[in-house]
Design a protein around this motif. Structure first.
Motif, short mmCIF file in Angstrom:
data_model
loop_
_atom_site.label_atom_id
_atom_site.label_comp_id
_atom_site.label_asym_id
_atom_site.label_seq_id
_atom_site.Cartn_x
_atom_site.Cartn_y
_atom_site.Cartn_z
N ILE A 137 -4.31 -1.99 10.81
CA ILE A 137 -5.43 -2.98 10.38
C ILE A 137 -4.75 -4.57 10.32
CG2 ILE A 137 -7.03 -3.76 8.78
CD1 ILE A 137 -7.00 -0.86 7.80
N VAL A 138 -5.43 -5.38 11.15
CA VAL A 138 -4.93 -6.75 11.44
C VAL A 138 -5.84 -7.65 10.83
CG1 VAL A 138 -3.70 -8.55 12.59
CG2 VAL A 138 -3.37 -6.06 13.41
N MET A 139 -5.67 -8.20 9.54
CA MET A 139 -6.72 -9.06 8.82
C MET A 139 -6.76 -10.38 9.58
SD MET A 139 -8.02 -6.80 6.86
CE MET A 139 -9.12 -7.77 5.95
N ASN A 140 -7.62 -11.10 9.36
CA ASN A 140 -7.85 -12.78 9.86
C ASN A 140 -6.75 -13.53 9.31
OD1 ASN A 140 -8.85 -12.75 7.57
ND2 ASN A 140 -10.75 -13.91 8.08
N ASP A 141 -6.14 -13.32 8.28
CA ASP A 141 -5.06 -14.10 7.56
C ASP A 141 -3.72 -13.46 7.84
OD1 ASP A 141 -4.07 -13.11 4.53
OD2 ASP A 141 -5.20 -12.16 6.06
N ALA A 142 -3.53 -12.48 8.80
CA ALA A 142 -2.31 -12.15 9.05
C ALA A 142 -1.38 -12.93 9.97
CB ALA A 142 -2.40 -10.76 10.04
N ASN A 143 0.05 -12.86 9.75
CA ASN A 143 1.02 -13.23 10.53
C ASN A 143 0.79 -12.47 11.88
OD1 ASN A 143 3.44 -13.76 11.97
ND2 ASN A 143 4.46 -14.59 10.13
N LEU A 144 0.35 -13.50 12.86
CA LEU A 144 0.06 -12.49 14.15
C LEU A 144 1.32 -12.14 14.82
CD1 LEU A 144 -2.70 -12.14 15.48
CD2 LEU A 144 -2.50 -14.20 16.76
N ASP A 145 2.49 -13.18 14.89
CA ASP A 145 3.43 -12.55 15.52
C ASP A 145 4.10 -11.32 14.78
OD1 ASP A 145 4.75 -16.09 16.19
OD2 ASP A 145 3.36 -14.56 17.24
N LEU A 146 4.05 -11.22 13.42
CA LEU A 146 4.59 -10.19 12.71
C LEU A 146 3.76 -8.97 13.07
CD1 LEU A 146 6.74 -9.53 10.55
CD2 LEU A 146 5.18 -9.76 8.88
N ALA A 147 2.57 -8.81 13.17
CA ALA A 147 1.49 -8.11 13.32
C ALA A 147 1.74 -7.48 14.86
CB ALA A 147 0.08 -8.58 13.21
N VAL A 148 1.88 -8.29 15.93
CA VAL A 148 2.21 -7.70 17.22
C VAL A 148 3.64 -7.06 17.28
CG1 VAL A 148 2.92 -8.39 19.52
CG2 VAL A 148 0.67 -9.46 18.26
N GLU A 149 4.41 -7.68 16.54
CA GLU A 149 5.85 -7.08 16.53
C GLU A 149 5.75 -5.41 15.87
OE1 GLU A 149 8.82 -9.37 14.29
OE2 GLU A 149 9.91 -7.64 13.89
N GLY A 150 5.10 -5.45 14.65
CA GLY A 150 4.74 -4.06 14.15
C GLY A 150 4.06 -3.20 14.98
N ALA A 151 3.03 -3.60 15.57
CA ALA A 151 2.15 -2.91 16.34
C ALA A 151 2.82 -2.27 17.56
CB ALA A 151 1.03 -3.43 17.01
N ILE A 152 3.73 -3.09 18.19
CA ILE A 152 4.99 -2.57 19.23
C ILE A 152 5.63 -1.45 18.83
CG2 ILE A 152 6.49 -3.28 20.96
CD1 ILE A 152 4.29 -4.66 21.89
N ALA A 153 6.30 -1.84 17.54
CA ALA A 153 7.39 -0.88 16.90
C ALA A 153 6.66 0.47 16.69
CB ALA A 153 7.78 -1.46 15.77
#
Ligand SMILES: NC(=O)c1ccc[n+]([C@@H]2O[C@H](COP(=O)([O-])OP(=O)(O)OC[C@H]3O[C@@H](n4cnc5c(N)ncnc54)[C@H](O)[C@@H]3O)[C@@H](O)[C@H]2O)c1
Ligand SMILES: O=C[C@H](O)CS(=O)(=O)O
Length: 471
Positions: free
Chosen positions: A254-270
């Protein structure tokens, strides 16, 4: 070529039919192992049962020395083990090296934890009594493990079991048995007495049934599909066996609207693409707040496009092959189903060749799609949108699985509320690789029973005895 024999009672026994082990990347035969059955399964239990009294009578410190010798030998041979693992399972060598280190961390952690199996003194109700609680090893345990982590799923069970004083019979997955035998060889070199560790390969049903009906096997620890886990639960009833079940998952990310986007993308890939998506805690469905959908999809798709598909032994490979033809067919069916229900494939969506499948991003996913409900176990990332926290929690919890979930937000209060509301045994907040030896790993609902890792993990191999003593 790796031709292995069964490891029973400290001896290598090779007779009868063989199972060929196939490299999923090249389709070449990389080794053979015995196709054993109930007779050998029973021999292994005989060995473990005879070895149990002496092993459980050692001090925790003495057992710890054997475990650490094994740990040190695994460390010395880590590259050899990793290469063998990549050859039989397909994961990139860098991931296989990571798995060997992860597998070994259970040995070092439980070598110490075994020394902390404490008991209790309970205040008696009368002056002439003393009440004690003592923890004791459960006895002979059977471990049945999956193909996706050929080393770590063994040591995550065997390390606490041995540290607690149990002896073990092990059946690795027929797709990836070579790593298990390599670990057994190193255990032999570490000087474990005969019978402490026994490894049997062959007909899973026959071996499983032999162990499940054998009353000398007091505990079965299984990692694999929920379907087989349910079967073992039924079989365990006849002898009231203790069970640990680490089963399937379907992780919401789950990626909330206040998330650190780069961190979220990195986590989703990993999380999504580790082991080509073949892990029980992979992000299986990605929920992104509608306000950040376009930004997330753009960045995420670009990075997914850059992932290199290739043989795990080839430098630079990020995505190895799937384990077999059935896995490819399942992934293809899920992508086709999503497209038929209105999803858009932003990148990937096609077989490469053989058992290789392109890392794939699907936009406009909806909860009625198979990929949003059934475990994918492949490199496919469906992305859906949501409006509110309450909505996404409800959709995330609408599953029979409850293993891992992930939340990306920078709002502390929201992170705590969501972590507590998600019905999952493992919640990663702003991070996507939570599994470590010192923490309890396991699921709610149909993702399993019990925990592996941490002090919880050793409790699974201990009985609690209450001694009421008149003085
Ligand atoms: N929760 C976790 O920690 C975890 C970890 C890894 C994999 N898994 C799950 O495992 C599944 C993929 O692994 P898999 O394909 O090896 O699972 P699987 O259930 O097909 O096989 C797992 C093990 O069970 C054995 N087995 C199969 N049928 C059996 C039977 N009738 N009796 C006894 N043993 C039997 C297999 O030989 C193998 O050793 C996925 O669902 C994944 O989510 C869960
Ligand atoms: O696939 C299941 C493993 O348990 C995943 S992890 O390596 O422990 O995160």
């Amino acid at each position: 070529m790796n031709h292995w024999s069964l490891f029973i009672n400290g001896e290598w026994i090779s007779e009868g039919e063989k199972i060929e082990v196939i490299n999923p990347s090249t389709r070449e035969i990389v080794g053979t192992v015995p196709k054993a059955g109930s007779k050998e399964a029973e021999q292994a239990v005989n060995s473990a049962y005879e070895a149990f009294p002496a092993w459980s009578s050692l001090t925790a410190g003495e057992r710890s020395e054997f475990i650490m010798k094994w740990h040190d030998l695994i460390n010395e041979h880590k590259e050899e083990i990793a290469r063998l693992m990549t050859a039989e399972q397909g994961k990139p060598l860098k991931e296989a090296m990571g798995e060997v280190a992860y597998a070994n961390s259970f040995l070092s952690w439980y070598a110490e934890e075994g020394k902390r199996i404490y008991g209790e003194m309970i205040p008696a109700s009368v002056p002439n009594k003393r009440l004690f609680v003592q923890k004791q090893a459960v006895g002979v345990i059977a471990a049945i493990t999956p193909w996706n982590f050929p080393a770590a799923m063994i040591t995550r069970k065997i390390a606490p079991a041995l540290a607690a004083g149990c002896t073990a019979v092990i059946k690795p997955a027929e797709q990836t048995p070579l790593t298990a035998f390599m670990l057994a060889k190193l255990a032999e070199e570490a000087g474990f007495p005969p019978g402490i560790i026994n490894v049997v390969t062959g007909d899973p049903k026959e071996i499983g049934e032999a162990w499940m009906r054998d009353e000398r096997v007091t505990k079965v620890t299984f990692t694999g599909s929920t379907e087989v886990g349910k079967l073992l639960m039924k079989q365990a009833a006849d002898t009231v066996k203790k069970l640990s079940l680490e089963l399937g998952g379907h992780a919401p990310f789950i990626v909330m609207n206040d998330a650190n986007l780069d961190l979220a993308v990195e986590g989703a890939i990993a999380s999504k693409f580790r082991n080509a998506g073949q892990t029980c805690v992979c992000a299986n469905r990605i929920y992104v707040h509608e306000d950040i959908k376009e930004d997330f999809l753009h960045t995420f798709s670009e990075k997914v496009k850059a992932l290199a598909v290739g043989d795990g032994l080839k430098d630079g490979s990020d995505i190895g092959p799937l384990i077999n033809e059935q896995a490819i067919l399942k992934v293809k069916a899920q992508v086709q189903d999503a497209q038929e229900k209105g999803a858009n494939v932003l990148t990937g969506g096609k077989e490469v060749s053989g058992l290789f499948y392109e890392p794939t991003v699907i936009a406009d996913a909806t909860d009625d799609m198979l990929c949003m409900k059934e475990e994918t176990f492949g490199p496919v990332a469906p992305v859906a949108t949501f409006k509110t926290m309450e909505e996404v929690i409800g959709r995330a919890n609408h599953s029979r699985y409850g293993l891992a979930a992930y939340v990306y937000t920078q709002n502390l209060s929201q992170a705590i509320k969501m972590s507590e509301a998600l019905q999952y045994g493992i919640v990663g907040v702003n991070g996507a690789l939570p599994a470590v030896a010192q923490a309890p790993f396991g699921g709610f609902k149909e993702s399993g029973l019990g925990r592996e890792g941490g002090h919880h993990g050793i409790e699974e191999f201990l009985e609690t005895k209450y001694i009421s003593m008149g003085i």
